[in-house]
Design a protein around this motif. Structure first.
Motif, PDB file in Angstrom:
ATOM      1  N   GLU A 146     117.571  47.403  16.275  1.00 19.61           N
ATOM      2  CA  GLU A 146     116.849  46.738  15.185  1.00 19.61           C
ATOM      3  C   GLU A 146     115.758  47.600  14.564  1.00 19.61           C
ATOM      4  N   PHE A 147     114.904  48.200  15.407  1.00 16.17           N
ATOM      5  CA  PHE A 147     113.768  48.979  14.900  1.00 16.17           C
ATOM      6  C   PHE A 147     114.236  50.208  14.137  1.00 16.17           C
ATOM      7  N   LYS A 148     115.224  50.913  14.691  1.00 11.54           N
ATOM      8  CA  LYS A 148     115.746  52.137  14.066  1.00 11.54           C
ATOM      9  C   LYS A 148     116.397  51.828  12.709  1.00 11.54           C
ATOM     10  N   VAL A 149     117.183  50.751  12.666  1.00 13.11           N
ATOM     11  CA  VAL A 149     117.848  50.325  11.426  1.00 13.11           C
ATOM     12  C   VAL A 149     116.796  50.000  10.359  1.00 13.11           C
ATOM     13  N   THR A 150     115.746  49.266  10.748  1.00 17.26           N
ATOM     14  CA  THR A 150     114.677  48.869   9.823  1.00 17.26           C
ATOM     15  C   THR A 150     113.940  50.095   9.281  1.00 17.26           C
ATOM     16  N   VAL A 151     113.613  51.048  10.162  1.00 21.04           N
ATOM     17  CA  VAL A 151     112.881  52.261   9.765  1.00 21.04           C
ATOM     18  C   VAL A 151     113.704  53.102   8.797  1.00 21.04           C
ATOM     19  N   ILE A 152     115.000  53.271   9.067  1.00 23.60           N
ATOM     20  CA  ILE A 152     115.858  54.086   8.191  1.00 23.60           C
ATOM     21  C   ILE A 152     116.032  53.418   6.829  1.00 23.60           C
ATOM     22  N   ALA A 153     116.271  52.100   6.827  1.00 23.68           N
ATOM     23  CA  ALA A 153     116.413  51.363   5.567  1.00 23.68           C
ATOM     24  C   ALA A 153     115.125  51.466   4.750  1.00 23.68           C
ATOM     25  N   GLY A 154     113.980  51.317   5.421  1.00 28.37           N
ATOM     26  CA  GLY A 154     112.676  51.412   4.765  1.00 28.37           C
ATOM     27  C   GLY A 154     112.420  52.802   4.200  1.00 28.37           C
ATOM     28  N   SER A 155     112.790  53.825   4.954  1.00 30.08           N
ATOM     29  CA  SER A 155     112.611  55.217   4.505  1.00 30.08           C
ATOM     30  C   SER A 155     113.406  55.480   3.227  1.00 30.08           C
ATOM     31  N   LEU A 156     114.631  54.967   3.175  1.00 30.89           N
ATOM     32  CA  LEU A 156     115.475  55.124   1.981  1.00 30.89           C
ATOM     33  C   LEU A 156     114.846  54.449   0.767  1.00 30.89           C
ATOM     34  N   MET A 157     114.317  53.239   0.973  1.00 31.51           N
ATOM     35  CA  MET A 157     113.690  52.497  -0.130  1.00 31.51           C
ATOM     36  C   MET A 157     112.443  53.211  -0.649  1.00 31.51           C
ATOM     37  N   ILE A 158     111.585  53.670   0.279  1.00 26.93           N
ATOM     38  CA  ILE A 158     110.340  54.344  -0.096  1.00 26.93           C
ATOM     39  C   ILE A 158     110.629  55.691  -0.767  1.00 26.93           C
ATOM     40  N   LEU A 159     111.626  56.405  -0.243  1.00 27.44           N
ATOM     41  CA  LEU A 159     112.042  57.691  -0.821  1.00 27.44           C
ATOM     42  C   LEU A 159     112.496  57.495  -2.269  1.00 27.44           C
ATOM     43  N   PHE A 160     113.267  56.433  -2.489  1.00 25.10           N
ATOM     44  CA  PHE A 160     113.774  56.153  -3.835  1.00 25.10           C
ATOM     45  C   PHE A 160     112.661  55.675  -4.764  1.00 25.10           C
ATOM     46  N   LEU A 161     111.658  54.979  -4.196  1.00 24.94           N
ATOM     47  CA  LEU A 161     110.524  54.505  -4.986  1.00 24.94           C
ATOM     48  C   LEU A 161     109.738  55.681  -5.567  1.00 24.94           C
ATOM     49  N   PHE A 162     109.483  56.701  -4.740  1.00 24.82           N
ATOM     50  CA  PHE A 162     108.645  57.825  -5.182  1.00 24.82           C
ATOM     51  C   PHE A 162     109.425  58.996  -5.783  1.00 24.82           C
TER      52      PHE A 162
END
Length: 196
Positions: A41-57
């Protein structure tokens, strides 16, 4: 420094929540969990979040390289969001998903199920109407929801039941349609002025 616009944060959080559709994905997540034998769960959440933040900036510099602006991307994104909303309301699949669960937990879950093309397109589309800090807060709030849902999959499925899941999916589908129309309306006019 301007005070945070809580209404805007709530709107963006709700938009991303509807697009990610973590509640509607519960049946898929449960079947994957059973087939794979568990979800990190934690790893999946962190990777999904990283992709979203990367795309945001970094989404905007990527668009600049392609010779596109945020407004044109927002209009294109609103069409994708509209189609996703139609999928949810009508129960028809327009975007065919790859059902391969033999791949690692991270590939089907973090991407494309959670941080899929719809989510990343929405983040870029929202940038035309909202500040980056507002979208960032909304992403973090959604990541907390995603983590909680992943940790309590079985309980949530029992609580909502099949009809409950369908009702929630249709409700968020209508919300997405309205959001898509709003994004299109606020960006399309400016886009046509550039053409003239």
């Amino acid at each position: 420094m301007d005070s945070l616009n809580y209404k805007a944060i709530l709107t963006v959080t709700f938009t991303l929540f509807a697009i990610i559709d973590i509640i509607g994905s519960i049946p898929i997540l449960i079947s994957m969990k059973n087939k794979i034998g568990g979800i990190r769960e934690f790893k999946v959440t962190v990777i999904a979040g990283s992709l979203m933040i990367l795309f945001l900036f970094l989404g905007e510099p990527i668009l600049n390289v392609l010779g596109l602006d945020v407004k044109s991307f927002a209009v294109a994104g609103s069409i994708v969001i509209f189609i996703l909303g139609m999928e949810m309301v009508l129960g028809v699949e327009f975007f065919k998903s790859d059902g391969d669960v033999k791949a690692s937990t991270l590939v089907p879950l973090a991407f494309p199920l959670i941080a899929g093309s719809g989510t990343l397109t929405t983040i870029m589309s929202l940038k035309a109407n909202y500040k980056e800090v507002t979208i960032l807060i909304a992403i973090v709030l959604n990541l907390l929801i995603i983590y909680i849902v992943l940790k309590s999959l079985t309980r949530l499925a029992k609580l909502l039941g099949p009809s409950g899941l369908i009702a929630i999916r249709k409700f968020f589908g209508v919300i997405l349609l309205a959001i898509a129309i709003k994004i299109f309306a606020s960006n399309a006019a400016g886009l046509f002025q550039h053409v003239q």
